[in-house]
Write a protein that holds these residues in place. Structure first.
Motif, PDB file in Angstrom:
ATOM      1  N   LEU A  43       0.845  -1.198   0.000  1.00 20.19           N
ATOM      2  CA  LEU A  43       0.000   0.000   0.000  1.00 20.19           C
ATOM      3  C   LEU A  43       0.879   1.246   0.000  1.00 20.19           C
ATOM      4  N   ARG A 101      -1.939   0.096  -4.781  1.00 22.08           N
ATOM      5  CA  ARG A 101      -1.631  -1.255  -4.303  1.00 22.08           C
ATOM      6  C   ARG A 101      -0.771  -1.889  -5.385  1.00 22.08           C
ATOM      7  N   GLU A 146      -8.898   1.084   3.551  1.00 22.16           N
ATOM      8  CA  GLU A 146      -7.555   0.821   3.018  1.00 22.16           C
ATOM      9  C   GLU A 146      -6.467   0.995   4.071  1.00 22.16           C
TER      10      GLU A 146
END
Length: 113
Positions: free
Chosen positions: A68, A81, A107
């Protein structure tokens, strides 16, 4: 990541100090919003560095979130990603002082994830 949120904010100030005329009010405000959200929700502290543009790049070392990366601009956060030779990217549009989408919040890695 060891350290505290004050250390993260200090790193942000160091990034700005390298190019103080380039980092405008908008990108600084959105970065402050992102960090405030992460701290309030007890999310993992990121590693912060400069982007190619006058942006901030956030990386994580929490298991499952090593791929990430967030890049903070003056009007959005780009959410990346990375997978082997591919990557996914989407934009979280943001106005300073406003909230974030549930997708963006999902996320963010929890502290100790």
């Amino acid at each position: 990541m060891t350290g505290c949120w004050a250390d993260v904010r200090q790193t942000v100030e160091e990034v700005i100090a390298e190019r103080p005329d380039d980092y405008g009010v908008g990108v600084r405000a959105i970065m402050a919003d992102v960090l405030a959200l992460m701290e309030r929700l007890d999310r993992a502290r990121p590693y912060v560095g400069p982007g190619y543009w006058p942006t901030f790049v956030l990386n994580f070392d929490e298991p499952g979130f090593e791929n990430l990366q967030l890049e903070v601009f003056d009007d959005r956060i780009e959410v990346y990603r990375f997978y082997d030779q591919l990557f996914e990217v989407w934009n979280e549009e943001h106005t300073p002082g406003e909230g974030f989408s549930e997708a963006f919040i999902r996320e963010l890695p929890a502290s100790g994830a």
